[in-house]
Design a protein around this motif. Structure first.
Motif, PDB file in Angstrom:
ATOM      1  N   GLY A   1      -9.055 -10.227  -7.096  1.00 47.38           N
ATOM      2  CA  GLY A   1      -8.924  -9.079  -7.979  1.00 47.38           C
ATOM      3  C   GLY A   1     -10.121  -8.169  -7.904  1.00 47.38           C
ATOM      4  N   ILE A   2      -9.886  -6.880  -8.124  1.00 46.91           N
ATOM      5  CA  ILE A   2     -10.982  -5.946  -8.313  1.00 46.91           C
ATOM      6  C   ILE A   2     -11.082  -5.677  -9.804  1.00 46.91           C
TER       7      ILE A   2
ATOM      8  N   GLU B   1     -18.582   0.034  -8.495  1.00 44.76           N
ATOM      9  CA  GLU B   1     -17.330  -0.478  -7.960  1.00 44.76           C
ATOM     10  C   GLU B   1     -16.152  -0.422  -8.917  1.00 44.76           C
ATOM     11  N   PRO B   2     -16.316  -0.582 -10.235  1.00 43.57           N
ATOM     12  CA  PRO B   2     -15.136  -0.581 -11.105  1.00 43.57           C
ATOM     13  C   PRO B   2     -14.267   0.655 -10.902  1.00 43.57           C
ATOM     14  N   PHE B   3     -12.966   0.401 -10.829  1.00 41.90           N
ATOM     15  CA  PHE B   3     -11.992   1.462 -10.574  1.00 41.90           C
ATOM     16  C   PHE B   3     -11.413   1.985 -11.881  1.00 41.90           C
ATOM     17  N   ASP B   4     -10.858   3.172 -11.795  1.00 41.03           N
ATOM     18  CA  ASP B   4     -10.082   3.738 -12.894  1.00 41.03           C
ATOM     19  C   ASP B   4      -8.607   3.826 -12.515  1.00 41.03           C
ATOM     20  N   VAL B   5      -8.256   3.287 -11.360  1.00 42.24           N
ATOM     21  CA  VAL B   5      -6.858   3.142 -10.962  1.00 42.24           C
ATOM     22  C   VAL B   5      -6.611   1.664 -10.699  1.00 42.24           C
TER      23      VAL B   5
ATOM     24  N   LYS C   1     -18.058  -1.921   3.033  1.00 41.16           N
ATOM     25  CA  LYS C   1     -17.232  -2.739   2.153  1.00 41.16           C
ATOM     26  C   LYS C   1     -16.115  -1.865   1.583  1.00 41.16           C
ATOM     27  N   ILE C   2     -14.890  -2.303   1.783  1.00 41.32           N
ATOM     28  CA  ILE C   2     -13.750  -1.532   1.290  1.00 41.32           C
ATOM     29  C   ILE C   2     -12.959  -2.367   0.300  1.00 41.32           C
ATOM     30  N   ILE C   3     -12.162  -1.693  -0.494  1.00 43.16           N
ATOM     31  CA  ILE C   3     -11.213  -2.348  -1.390  1.00 43.16           C
ATOM     32  C   ILE C   3      -9.831  -1.837  -1.013  1.00 43.16           C
ATOM     33  N   THR C   4      -8.871  -2.732  -0.880  1.00 43.18           N
ATOM     34  CA  THR C   4      -7.548  -2.341  -0.392  1.00 43.18           C
ATOM     35  C   THR C   4      -6.475  -3.213  -1.008  1.00 43.18           C
ATOM     36  N   ASN C   5      -5.274  -2.682  -1.071  1.00 41.92           N
ATOM     37  CA  ASN C   5      -4.097  -3.471  -1.447  1.00 41.92           C
ATOM     38  C   ASN C   5      -3.203  -3.707  -0.232  1.00 41.92           C
ATOM     39  N   GLY C   6      -3.735  -3.429   0.965  1.00 39.94           N
ATOM     40  CA  GLY C   6      -2.968  -3.577   2.184  1.00 39.94           C
ATOM     41  C   GLY C   6      -2.263  -2.312   2.608  1.00 39.94           C
ATOM     42  N   VAL C   7      -2.185  -1.317   1.711  1.00 39.68           N
ATOM     43  CA  VAL C   7      -1.588  -0.014   2.036  1.00 39.68           C
ATOM     44  C   VAL C   7      -2.626   1.085   1.912  1.00 39.68           C
ATOM     45  N   LEU C   8      -3.322   1.125   0.784  1.00 39.53           N
ATOM     46  CA  LEU C   8      -4.376   2.116   0.566  1.00 39.53           C
ATOM     47  C   LEU C   8      -5.744   1.475   0.685  1.00 39.53           C
ATOM     48  N   VAL C   9      -6.709   2.272   1.092  1.00 38.82           N
ATOM     49  CA  VAL C   9      -8.093   1.814   1.246  1.00 38.82           C
ATOM     50  C   VAL C   9      -8.998   2.717   0.439  1.00 38.82           C
ATOM     51  N   SER C  10      -9.863   2.104  -0.347  1.00 37.46           N
ATOM     52  CA  SER C  10     -10.933   2.838  -1.020  1.00 37.46           C
ATOM     53  C   SER C  10     -12.240   2.528  -0.295  1.00 37.46           C
ATOM     54  N   ARG C  11     -12.892   3.564   0.166  1.00 36.07           N
ATOM     55  CA  ARG C  11     -14.129   3.389   0.925  1.00 36.07           C
ATOM     56  C   ARG C  11     -15.342   3.541   0.017  1.00 36.07           C
TER      57      ARG C  11
ATOM     58  N   PRO D   1      -9.700  -7.803 -14.424  1.00 40.22           N
ATOM     59  CA  PRO D   1      -9.366  -8.185 -13.049  1.00 40.22           C
ATOM     60  C   PRO D   1      -8.012  -7.615 -12.660  1.00 40.22           C
ATOM     61  N   THR D   2      -7.921  -7.112 -11.457  1.00 44.98           N
ATOM     62  CA  THR D   2      -6.680  -6.515 -10.965  1.00 44.98           C
ATOM     63  C   THR D   2      -6.216  -7.289  -9.738  1.00 44.98           C
ATOM     64  N   ALA D   3      -5.142  -8.061  -9.900  1.00 44.65           N
ATOM     65  CA  ALA D   3      -4.616  -8.838  -8.787  1.00 44.65           C
ATOM     66  C   ALA D   3      -3.915  -7.916  -7.806  1.00 44.65           C
ATOM     67  N   GLY D   4      -3.773  -8.397  -6.554  1.00 41.84           N
ATOM     68  CA  GLY D   4      -3.069  -7.626  -5.553  1.00 41.84           C
ATOM     69  C   GLY D   4      -3.983  -6.759  -4.724  1.00 41.84           C
ATOM     70  N   SER D   5      -5.260  -6.677  -5.076  1.00 42.00           N
ATOM     71  CA  SER D   5      -6.239  -5.949  -4.281  1.00 42.00           C
ATOM     72  C   SER D   5      -7.313  -6.919  -3.834  1.00 42.00           C
ATOM     73  N   TYR D   6      -7.946  -6.620  -2.743  1.00 39.49           N
ATOM     74  CA  TYR D   6      -8.945  -7.525  -2.212  1.00 39.49           C
ATOM     75  C   TYR D   6      -9.975  -6.737  -1.428  1.00 39.49           C
ATOM     76  N   LYS D   7     -11.083  -7.369  -1.158  1.00 42.95           N
ATOM     77  CA  LYS D   7     -12.176  -6.714  -0.455  1.00 42.95           C
ATOM     78  C   LYS D   7     -12.170  -7.112   1.016  1.00 42.95           C
ATOM     79  N   GLU D   8     -12.589  -6.182   1.842  1.00 39.52           N
ATOM     80  CA  GLU D   8     -12.768  -6.459   3.259  1.00 39.52           C
ATOM     81  C   GLU D   8     -14.086  -5.844   3.706  1.00 39.52           C
ATOM     82  N   VAL D   9     -14.621  -6.378   4.780  1.00 39.78           N
ATOM     83  CA  VAL D   9     -15.808  -5.805   5.406  1.00 39.78           C
ATOM     84  C   VAL D   9     -15.361  -5.162   6.706  1.00 39.78           C
ATOM     85  N   ALA D  10     -15.657  -3.882   6.854  1.00 36.07           N
ATOM     86  CA  ALA D  10     -15.135  -3.117   7.986  1.00 36.07           C
ATOM     87  C   ALA D  10     -16.273  -2.560   8.816  1.00 36.07           C
ATOM     88  N   SER D  11     -16.123  -2.660  10.127  1.00 35.03           N
ATOM     89  CA  SER D  11     -17.128  -2.131  11.046  1.00 35.03           C
ATOM     90  C   SER D  11     -16.929  -0.643  11.260  1.00 35.03           C
TER      91      SER D  11
END
Length: 838
Positions: free
Chosen positions: A25-26, A302-306, A171-181, A32-42
């Protein structure tokens, strides 16, 4: 995945298809918001070398083409780049290289457009190659020759190279469709008193960070001493400060030629600033003077408003837990069960209402009253509506306990409003009032449109006084599970580029959230209409009154001409043949290989001629529509977005394979009446997470009373959404029954649908179920709900008392006369749910 497999998986919780582990969750304001997760992107450096073109056609008869190539990669740059112009040549050679910093977890689509320059008229757009950068291999030079017509005579030769950048990964946050950079926030401080001498008179300090949310600001446009700029950190943004004469518009002041030639300017790369520390810089003014600024760059919190995720929000889950107790007790009573139902045995029953103006508003009141008389209203968990039916819903939910009270009161109240003359709504005093109200919401920061005026007219016609309630206020009506949860439906379309049939995205509104189903992104209802960037609330705008949403949900005027043509002829041939963009696949890979990959095909877009373009602009322009701030602004699409099972469920247009044209890159949302596609409100109920078992489908369409459910079935079949098969004969389409029961035994995940068309069948001869009319009562059964002469046509908002009462009695009778079908559906659903646990 075939439909049967999809049916079996419907009841499972939905997670992103490309998760490499458990979903994390983010934080959304501490939740906590389930369905979103963090990734590390080059990060990578993409080099694009435009080499040459061959056999380029002549766009006019006077001279050979004067070609240049523009490059647009919106996930990596805020502006388009372009080559020099090669004059008078059909085989131009450029040999120019351009560089982009790209991130490997977003879908990077490069558009290479060739233009024929013209000194006296606008440049001719010859074609655009749309290329997925994900096809490239790092550390390899890749040379591509793009065929620009089917015969391959015209070609564009390009060389690509992708090299990893050894900066810290992003470091990005994504739900697998959208990405927040990652977002960088630049704080600029100017002590106006200390620098009063430098900025006095006609001088104005202009500040700009290109590509940022704010873009540019000036000292004269702000009364404070602090300026903030939010931009994508990976783009390596720069601050430009320029002192110039006051009064210049910002868009003019920051043209490239102005800034580049300004003598009193300063450019500061944000990456050169010490992190979280202030640094002083000076803008030169005169030989002996300077303007002192304090700069500080920091990472955005990092906290989101969406909310990023396809699951249900916590508030809705809490509602379902409470509502289940109410439904279980109601079902036990109405079905005369010996034992209490266990949690897993309680079916989810929903009401689906269509649009239809005052007719739909009146009929939904009647249907709800009929269900209440049968003690069935407490068995319902959801109510969804579109267009006119939303007017009923929004009014009822002003009362926190409406379904627990006798609905004859609300029915009599709306009867008074429907049967009164609407002339006063167009009086001079009312027009002045509308103008005052629209001015007020503009001052609050909202853009106004005709849908806002239409909302004020609806309020005036059916409520007679100013209604201060807001959609989020309806949380009080569901906080104990005391009423079904209301969900309102609209669609997001292209403002001036496509027909509604060609591009639409479902947007649902509830007292808790507003969200676009395809992207899995939701904002709190009270924040809808505010300005967002990359998931952060940038500018809070007060929540609008409910009447403005009523105008949006039921804006029957926001059609463009091509929509009108499609509705009138039920054919898209004209659009397909004369107006629709010509896009063709020019990939040479096998179709089977491409289907296994998330890489998008390379496409060639060839613009239509000037006449077709003019015609398209006329046909697709929506002069009367509702614009809203885009809460997806800044988000980018994940590299594997088109493989995500949730996105795939709702994608249904060619543009879904064109990320650069999808909603995250749009400045505004263009929300219109959902009835322009299908006059129904099924989509929120077909989300797998809601697990709806039974849908009471109330269709208020005249003349084509089964069309919407047939259209829904075809749509669901194409999208592989579980829905019962709808097969009707031509005779049934012409003379539909009062109620149809549709179910699919082969697909248990498909809901059972009880469809109630707006028809006058046995009501003609029966005044109550099983009670025939006498000869003197037969006239009361003559209710005209079809044809040109019906008093209930769409644009009629005033009925006589007699017309109102007869429509009310008809629709209530149709419910009561089919009580047994409803109860049998309830019993069957309970039996199936019991059997699923054995």
């Amino acid at each position: 995945m075939d439909l049967l497999m999809q049916c079996q998986q419907k009841r499972q919780s939905s997670l992103p298809s490309n998760l490499h582990g458990p979903g994390r969750g983010i934080v959304m304001n501490g939740t906590p918001t389930a369905g979103s997760y963090k990734e590390v992107a080059s990060l990578y450096l993409l080099s694009v070398r435009i080499i040459q073109a061959k056999n380029i056609r002549q766009s006019d008869l006077v001279s050979k083409p004067d070609c240049y190539v523009s490059l647009w990669l919106p996930t990596a740059s805020f502006e388009k780049k372009r080559t020099k112009t090669i004059w008078n040549s059909r085989e131009p050679a450029w040999d120019e290289t351009f560089h982009f910093r790209i991130q490997n977890q977003v879908k990077n689509i490069l558009e290479l457009s060739m233009h024929d320059a013209d000194l006296s008229t606008p440049d001719d757009h010859l074609f655009t190659v749309i290329f997925d950068v994900a096809q490239l291999k790092p550390q390899h030079n890749t040379r591509k020759t793009f065929a620009l017509n089917p015969k391959g005579e015209e070609e564009l030769e390009v060389e690509f190279k992708m090299t990893q950048i050894f900066d810290p990964p992003e470091k990005i946050i994504t739900n697998g469709v959208l990405v927040s950079r990652e977002i960088s926030c630049l704080e600029v401080q100017l002590d106006k008193q200390k620098n009063a001498k430098s900025v006095k008179g006609k001088k104005d300090l202009m500040l700009m960070v290109k590509g940022s949310y704010e873009n540019s600001k000036s000292t004269t446009s702000s009364s404070g001493n602090q300026f903030l700029f939010h931009s994508v950190k990976g783009w390596e943004p720069e601050l430009t400060a320029c002192l110039q004469d006051a009064g210049f518009p910002l868009d003019v002041s920051f043209r490239e030629d102005v800034v580049d030639t300004a003598t009193h300017s300063l450019t500061v790369p944000l990456k050169s600033l010490p992190k979280e520390e202030y640094m002083e810089v000076a803008v030169p003014i005169e030989d002996t003077e300077q303007l002192n600024l304090k700069l500080r760059a920091k990472d955005c919190p990092e906290p989101f408003d969406v909310r990023l995720g396809f699951n249900l929000c916590k508030e809705e889950r809490d509602f379902l837990w409470q509502r289940k107790r109410v439904v279980a007790a109601a079902l036990k009573k109405v079905l005369q069960l010996d034992q209490d139902l266990k949690d897993h045995e309680v079916p989810v029953v929903a009401i689906m209402a269509t649009g239809g103006g005052a007719r739909a508003m009146t009929c939904l009141y009647s249907h709800l009253a009929g269900l209440q008389k049968l003690n069935l209203l407490d068995c319902v968990t959801y109510i969804t509506g579109a267009s006119g039916s939303t007017w009923t819903m929004s009014k009822l939910y002003e009362d926190a306990d409406w379904s627990q009270k006798d609905l004859r009161g609300p029915v009599n109240s709306i009867k008074k409003q429907v049967t009164e003359s609407k002339v006063s709504s167009f009086s001079w005093d009312r027009l002045k009032y509308y103008r005052k109200e629209l001015k007020q919401i503009r001052e609050e920061g909202r853009q106004t449109s005709f849908s806002d005026l239409w909302g004020l007219l609806i309020e005036s016609m059916f409520y007679k006084e100013k209604n201060e309630s807001k959609l989020s206020d309806q949380q009080r009506a569901v906080n104990r599970g005391q009423n079904p949860l209301p969900i309102y439906l609209a669609i997001n379309v292209k403002e001036d580029d496509s027909s509604t049939q060609d591009f639409k995205e479902w947007c649902e509104f509830s007292p808790y959230e507003v969200g676009l189903l395809k992207y899995g992104v939701f904002v709190r209802t009270e924040d809808f209409g505010s300005e967002f960037f990359m998931g952060r609330l940038m500018k809070k705008i007060p929540e609008s009154r409910i009447c403005y949403l009523q105008g949006l949900w039921g804006n029957v005027f926001s059609l463009n001409l091509v929509d009108t043509w499609n509705l009138a002829t039920n054919s898209e041939q004209f659009w397909e043949q004369w107006v629709k963009n010509r896009v063709q696949d020019i990939d040479k890979e096998s179709e089977q290989l491409r289907e296994r990959s998330s890489h998008l095909n390379t496409h060639l877009y060839t613009p239509s001629g000037k006449l077709s373009k003019t015609l398209k602009d006329i046909l697709t322009n929506r002069p009367i529509h509702g614009e809203q701030h885009n809460f997806l602004k800044g988000f980018q699409l994940h590299n594997d977005y088109n493989q995500h099972n949730q996105f795939s469920t709702w994608k249904d247009s060619q543009l879904d394979s064109s990320p650069n044209q999808l909603t995250p890159l749009a400045e505004k949302l263009c929300l219109v009446d959902a009835g322009y596609f299908i006059n129904a409100s099924y989509p929120p109920l077909l989300r797998a997470e809601r697990n709806v078992d039974i849908i009471l489908s109330f269709d208020y369409t005249m003349d084509t009373p089964v069309q919407s459910i047939e259209q829904t079935f075809h749509y669901c079949s194409e999208q592989r959404i579980p829905f019962p098969k709808i097969e009707l004969s031509e005779e049934e389409r012409k003379n539909p029954k009062e109620c149809y029961v549709f179910m699919d035994e082969k697909c248990p995940a498909a809901p059972t649908v009880l469809h109630f068309p707006l028809v006058n069948d046995t009501f003609r001869t029966h005044k109550a179920p099983g009670v025939k009319r006498s000869s003197s009562e037969m006239a009361e059964g003559d209710v005209n709900v079809s044809g040109f002469w019906s008093p209930y046509f769409l644009m009629n908002f005033t009925y006589s008392e007699h017309e109102f009462d007869r429509l009310l009695k008809l629709t209530e009778y149709n419910i009561q006369n089919n009580k047994d079908l409803i109860l049998n559906a309830f019993r069957t659903a309970i039996t199936q749910k019991k059997g699923s646990r054995t």
